[in-house]
Scaffold this active site. Structure first.
Site: not given
Ligand code: SAJ
Length: 427
Positions: A214, A268
């Protein structure tokens, strides 16, 4: 014993973004589910079939399960065949995990056990936490054991969630899932319980590997976003459009760069990689640097905004979005919220017009400031000298960039900057 126990009753401890959807899908699958939360208002709203946060599709399932008396909520832990612990695991100073919520959930479960129960940790945790949870329980209940097959046996496993906020109800059912027991029997029992609602593959391993898997998933994403964020800073220095740059590079068949932004938020990705760093500080060099790169991005956005603001006597800055990402109301560890707070601090004159369509009032640290106002999108865009786009919420994407020609636009998500954008940005 377990063979005779089909795990009909399930107690889910922690009714947050993960616990409540998990309780809801288990109830929908026919289990009798009790949700436990310390917060009485959460308990009350669930018992009224309402959801205390925004998540597409969740309220319908909760309301249906409550109406059919498959789901109820309370503040104390009842006895059940299976327990799912979905409590927060924030980090403390120095970035080590704070396991106090897991420990108190464990103690509340210990009092209810009679032998034969399954206890699953879902909270994201450092390697060894499931074993630690078992120790806490077995220290309180020396009459029970983790050895399988005895009338006094209890079973422990880790089944990390990996759902994406905003798509939880789909991903909870469809995603493959890792299940790691402290014994094979515990893994198998967990698999059988999750198979009641999960259509994805259930992948069995041991508890420590499940915990690390994870953390690895989120660290992978963090490192990749850090790469994009670092590129955006380099591109800025070299006067190159980063969106065009990434789009062009992503046409290579083996390149898939993520999107830069104002920083990485949420509870996360901005947290979990630190658990790896805390567990292996000397070795986790890349993971640690990626965290620092992503954590430094809000400051870079702030500096750039203030530099532009200096051109005005009393600038009106429309700050679009303070959620941690698009189309949710979750403001936890939100880089855009930090940027807005610091902007209000450092702006000697002028106003920050915050547009956040998913909330009705500003968080307390912003609400009391005289130079910050929660404003409707149209009004903010009309009044603004500077438009600072911080989150790619759908209503912002719908704004025609042509209508912003008279403004200075700082687009941290590349929403309106379509140069070179032959293909839509990948998620
Ligand atoms: N972000 C960027 N650029 C990107 C993608 C995301 O700047 O290209 C930023 C987003 O704006 C945000 C942060 O990253 O601030 C996180 O967003 P996210 O959509 O990547 O992820 P979370 O935190 O909403 O959810 C993540 C997911 N993990 C992965 O994709 C590996 C989700 O599947 C997990 O279940 C979740 O963390 C968790 O609960 O751990």
């Amino acid at each position: 014993m377990m063979a005779n126990n089909p795990l009909e009753t399930v107690c889910v401890i922690g009714l947050g973004y993960i616990g409540l959807p998990t309780a809801a899908v288990l109830a929908q699958a026919g289990k009798r589910v009790t949700g436990v939360d310390l917060n009485e208002s959460v308990v009350e709203s669930v018992n009224n079939g309402r959801v205390p946060f925004v998540e597409e599709g969740l309220e319908t399932v909760v309301a249906g399960a409550v109406a059919r008396e498959r789901l109820s909520a309370q503040t104390t832990t009842p006895s059940a065949d299976a327990y799912i612990v979905a409590v927060p695991t924030p980090f403390k100073d120095g970035h080590a995990a704070d396991l106090s919520f897991v420990e108190s959930a464990a103690r509340s479960i210990a009092r209810q056990l009679g032998g034969g129960e399954l206890i699953i940790l879902e909270s994201t945790s450092p390697p060894g936490t499931t074993e630690h949870m078992a120790e806490v329980i077995l220290a309180e209940r020396t009459d029970l054991s983790a050895a399988p097959g005895l009338p006094t046996s209890v079973y422990f496993s880790h089944a990390p969630e990996r759902v994406l906020p905003g798509r939880i109800m789909i991903e909870m059912v469809d995603n493959d899932r890792i299940v790691g027991g402290t014994t094979t029997e515990a893994s198998e029992l967990t698999r059988d319980l999750y198979a009641s609602f999960c259509r994805g593959e259930l992948l069995l391993t041991d508890a420590r590997t499940a915990e690390m898997a994870k953390l690895t998933e989120n660290a992978f994403r963090d490192v990749n976003i850090a790469f994009a964020n670092e590129l955006s800073l380099i591109a800025d220095q070299l006067d190159i459009n980063v969106w065009e740059l990434i789009d062009l590079a992503n046409h290579h068949p083996r390149v898939n760069i993520l999107q830069p932004g104002p920083g990485v938020g949420g509870h996360c990705i901005a947290v979990d990689p630190w658990f790896i760093v805390a567990a292996a500080p000397e070795t986790s060099r890349l993971i640690s640097t990626a965290r620092q790169v992503n954590d430094s991005k809000p400051e870079a956005v702030l500096r750039k905004t203030l530099e532009i603001a200096e051109r005005f006597k009393a600038p009106r800055i429309a700050a679009l979005g303070i959620a941690f990402k698009a189309n949710i109301d979750d403001l936890r560890q939100s880089p855009s919220r930090t940027i807005v707070g610091n902007l209000a601090d450092e702006l000697s004159e002028g106003t920050v017009l915050v547009v956040e369509p998913n909330i009705e009032e500003l968080p307390s640290e912003l609400a009391h400031r005289s130079n910050v106002q929660l404003t409707e999108l149209d009004e903010a865009l009309e009044q603004a000298d500077i438009v600072l786009l911080l989150v790619d919420h759908s209503p912002f994407k719908a704004v025609d960039p042509e209508s912003l020609r008279s403004k200075i636009v700082l687009d941290t998500k590349g929403v309106w900057d379509s140069r070179g954008r032959a293909t839509p940005p990948r998620d």
